[in-house]
Design a protein around this motif. Sequence first.
Motif, PDB file in Angstrom:
ATOM      1  N   VAL A  93       0.846  -1.187   0.000  1.00 50.09           N
ATOM      2  CA  VAL A  93       0.000   0.000   0.000  1.00 50.09           C
ATOM      3  C   VAL A  93       0.887   1.245   0.000  1.00 50.09           C
ATOM      4  O   VAL A  93       1.737   1.413   0.882  1.00 50.09           O
ATOM      5  N   LEU A  94       0.683   2.096  -0.985  1.00 50.20           N
ATOM      6  CA  LEU A  94       1.453   3.328  -1.072  1.00 50.20           C
ATOM      7  C   LEU A  94       0.798   4.413  -0.237  1.00 50.20           C
ATOM      8  O   LEU A  94      -0.415   4.577  -0.268  1.00 50.20           O
ATOM      9  N   GLU A  95       1.598   5.153   0.501  1.00 53.22           N
ATOM     10  CA  GLU A  95       1.093   6.261   1.298  1.00 53.22           C
ATOM     11  C   GLU A  95       1.207   7.560   0.508  1.00 53.22           C
ATOM     12  O   GLU A  95       2.124   7.742  -0.299  1.00 53.22           O
ATOM     13  N   GLY A  96       0.273   8.468   0.752  1.00 52.96           N
ATOM     14  CA  GLY A  96       0.316   9.764   0.101  1.00 52.96           C
ATOM     15  C   GLY A  96      -0.186   9.722  -1.328  1.00 52.96           C
ATOM     16  O   GLY A  96      -0.636   8.689  -1.834  1.00 52.96           O
ATOM     17  N   SER A  97      -0.110  10.849  -1.981  1.00 50.36           N
ATOM     18  CA  SER A  97      -0.583  10.995  -3.349  1.00 50.36           C
ATOM     19  C   SER A  97       0.592  11.249  -4.277  1.00 50.36           C
ATOM     20  O   SER A  97       1.688  11.630  -3.849  1.00 50.36           O
ATOM     21  N   ILE A  98       0.355  11.035  -5.569  1.00 44.57           N
ATOM     22  CA  ILE A  98       1.377  11.310  -6.551  1.00 44.57           C
ATOM     23  C   ILE A  98       1.713  12.799  -6.513  1.00 44.57           C
ATOM     24  O   ILE A  98       0.832  13.650  -6.467  1.00 44.57           O
ATOM     25  N   PRO A  99       2.994  13.172  -6.454  1.00 40.04           N
ATOM     26  CA  PRO A  99       3.371  14.598  -6.393  1.00 40.04           C
ATOM     27  C   PRO A  99       2.929  15.359  -7.630  1.00 40.04           C
ATOM     28  O   PRO A  99       2.623  14.774  -8.674  1.00 40.04           O
ATOM     29  N   SER A 100       2.923  16.668  -7.524  1.00 39.04           N
ATOM     30  CA  SER A 100       2.542  17.498  -8.655  1.00 39.04           C
ATOM     31  C   SER A 100       3.657  17.521  -9.689  1.00 39.04           C
ATOM     32  O   SER A 100       4.835  17.686  -9.344  1.00 39.04           O
ATOM     33  N   PRO A 101       3.321  17.373 -10.981  1.00 38.23           N
ATOM     34  CA  PRO A 101       4.348  17.503 -12.026  1.00 38.23           C
ATOM     35  C   PRO A 101       4.892  18.922 -12.136  1.00 38.23           C
ATOM     36  O   PRO A 101       5.871  19.146 -12.839  1.00 38.23           O
ATOM     37  N   CYS A 133      15.065  10.294  -7.808  1.00 39.29           N
ATOM     38  CA  CYS A 133      14.009   9.350  -8.168  1.00 39.29           C
ATOM     39  C   CYS A 133      12.658   9.951  -7.803  1.00 39.29           C
ATOM     40  O   CYS A 133      12.397  10.270  -6.634  1.00 39.29           O
ATOM     41  N   VAL A 134      11.775  10.090  -8.804  1.00 41.48           N
ATOM     42  CA  VAL A 134      10.498  10.762  -8.570  1.00 41.48           C
ATOM     43  C   VAL A 134       9.576   9.944  -7.673  1.00 41.48           C
ATOM     44  O   VAL A 134       8.611  10.486  -7.117  1.00 41.48           O
ATOM     45  N   PHE A 135       9.867   8.657  -7.488  1.00 37.27           N
ATOM     46  CA  PHE A 135       9.017   7.801  -6.662  1.00 37.27           C
ATOM     47  C   PHE A 135       9.460   7.787  -5.194  1.00 37.27           C
ATOM     48  O   PHE A 135       8.764   7.239  -4.341  1.00 37.27           O
ATOM     49  N   ARG A 136      10.558   8.409  -4.875  1.00 35.52           N
ATOM     50  CA  ARG A 136      11.152   8.237  -3.547  1.00 35.52           C
ATOM     51  C   ARG A 136      10.258   8.730  -2.414  1.00 35.52           C
ATOM     52  O   ARG A 136      10.341   8.215  -1.290  1.00 35.52           O
ATOM     53  N   THR A 137       9.386   9.721  -2.672  1.00 32.98           N
ATOM     54  CA  THR A 137       8.555  10.265  -1.593  1.00 32.98           C
ATOM     55  C   THR A 137       7.468   9.290  -1.159  1.00 32.98           C
ATOM     56  O   THR A 137       6.853   9.481  -0.113  1.00 32.98           O
ATOM     57  N   ARG A 138       7.218   8.244  -1.942  1.00 30.71           N
ATOM     58  CA  ARG A 138       6.207   7.246  -1.583  1.00 30.71           C
ATOM     59  C   ARG A 138       6.804   5.846  -1.489  1.00 30.71           C
ATOM     60  O   ARG A 138       6.066   4.883  -1.262  1.00 30.71           O
ATOM     61  N   CYS A 139       8.113   5.737  -1.681  1.00 29.66           N
ATOM     62  CA  CYS A 139       8.743   4.419  -1.753  1.00 29.66           C
ATOM     63  C   CYS A 139       9.100   3.900  -0.362  1.00 29.66           C
ATOM     64  O   CYS A 139       9.779   4.594   0.406  1.00 29.66           O
ATOM     65  N   PRO A 140       8.682   2.678  -0.019  1.00 30.60           N
ATOM     66  CA  PRO A 140       9.023   2.129   1.299  1.00 30.60           C
ATOM     67  C   PRO A 140      10.493   1.739   1.422  1.00 30.60           C
ATOM     68  O   PRO A 140      10.963   1.473   2.526  1.00 30.60           O
ATOM     69  N   ARG A 141      11.230   1.722   0.301  1.00 31.76           N
ATOM     70  CA  ARG A 141      12.633   1.317   0.328  1.00 31.76           C
ATOM     71  C   ARG A 141      13.568   2.481  -0.028  1.00 31.76           C
ATOM     72  O   ARG A 141      14.722   2.262  -0.384  1.00 31.76           O
ATOM     73  N   ALA A 142      13.089   3.717   0.076  1.00 31.13           N
ATOM     74  CA  ALA A 142      13.888   4.873  -0.332  1.00 31.13           C
ATOM     75  C   ALA A 142      15.153   5.012   0.517  1.00 31.13           C
ATOM     76  O   ALA A 142      15.146   4.799   1.731  1.00 31.13           O
ATOM     77  N   LEU A 143      16.247   5.366  -0.168  1.00 33.87           N
ATOM     78  CA  LEU A 143      17.536   5.605   0.478  1.00 33.87           C
ATOM     79  C   LEU A 143      17.906   7.083   0.327  1.00 33.87           C
ATOM     80  O   LEU A 143      17.355   7.776  -0.541  1.00 33.87           O
ATOM     81  N   PRO A 144      18.814   7.596   1.157  1.00 35.23           N
ATOM     82  CA  PRO A 144      19.239   8.989   0.991  1.00 35.23           C
ATOM     83  C   PRO A 144      19.742   9.287  -0.424  1.00 35.23           C
ATOM     84  O   PRO A 144      19.522  10.381  -0.957  1.00 35.23           O
ATOM     85  N   ALA A 145      20.392   8.307  -1.051  1.00 39.18           N
ATOM     86  CA  ALA A 145      20.928   8.514  -2.405  1.00 39.18           C
ATOM     87  C   ALA A 145      19.837   8.687  -3.446  1.00 39.18           C
ATOM     88  O   ALA A 145      20.103   9.214  -4.534  1.00 39.18           O
ATOM     89  N   CYS A 146      18.629   8.266  -3.124  1.00 39.63           N
ATOM     90  CA  CYS A 146      17.528   8.373  -4.096  1.00 39.63           C
ATOM     91  C   CYS A 146      17.196   9.826  -4.419  1.00 39.63           C
ATOM     92  O   CYS A 146      16.626  10.115  -5.475  1.00 39.63           O
TER      93      CYS A 146
END
Length: 331
Positions: free
Chosen positions: A279-287, A294-307
């Motif tokens: 389950v993804l949290e939050g909404s897709i960011p504004s273009p 990585c544009v998916f990092r704000t909702r990614c459960p595996r995001a790293l600082p390097a993202c």
Amino acid sequence: MPDTSAAIREETTSADAPLLAIRNLSKHYHTPGGTVHAVEDVSLDIPRGSITGLVGESGSGKTTLGRTLLRLVSPTAGTIRFGGAELTTLSDREMVAMRKRMQIIFQDPVSSLNPRLKVEHIVAEGLRAHAVGNRGERRDRVAALLEEVGLSADQMKRYPHEFSGGQRQRIGIARALALEPEFIVADESVSALDVSIQAQILNLLLDLRDRRNLTMLFIAHDLSVVDYLCDRIAVMYLGRIVETGPARDLARAPAHPYTRALLSAVPQPDPTLARSRDVLEGSIPSPLDPPSGCVFRTRCPRALPACAERFPAPFAIGPGRHAHCINLEVS
């Protein structure tokens, strides 16, 4: 801007050159509120005679990408090679001739058909615009097209409101076929239809692909539909392609966290079947203001600082399969 298509380009040879080769394609819209990054640095091959599915949430840029490939909107950057021709450098006059080779099936089978015209005139519109045949020859061509898509020739004198939603979409398909195109963009062409009618239209598209050796880009948000219809799948998020690969492989073993979340949201027909959900949290960011890196990092459960530092290059995970994820690079 770095060339993120290098890994994809290396796998393409002259013997199996795709009908469409898209490299570093971007489409931006400048508005009073800022720049909309609708499509950003997309590289994608669409093999000849195949159906490639393009999936993602609403607002991910799928329709904009499809229309940019047809030059219905002009790209901001990048290249689109179609059968050896570079579309981005063609003049408007040269694009008129190219239009015969590429067509679109629209999402809404109601609003895409002119209610004031009879079916004969709707389907023959492209034939008249390109001065193909005389009036009698065009009428015969329309009759044959209607039969091919599962309607009858005697229905050409009717108006769109006299047909059901599925029948109207068949009219739209017949119109797209009228000029004998090589490539068709099907933009959410079954999403407005009942499930039983969806199956009929999907089977029709498969039959047409086989009979006519058509190449298609099938845009959808339902991965189960794309898995059934398509040979390859490209997953799009906030203007970026995040994963590509053969449909069966991608659907059975998704590599990107966003692809896994999309697949886990597909309804299962058996309610007793145990399953896990991503389950993804939050909404897709504004273009208008996409995240850095990585544009998916704000909702990614595996995001790293390097993202946050860069958008990952395509990482090869199998024959014809790539995903853009830093986790794959470091694992």
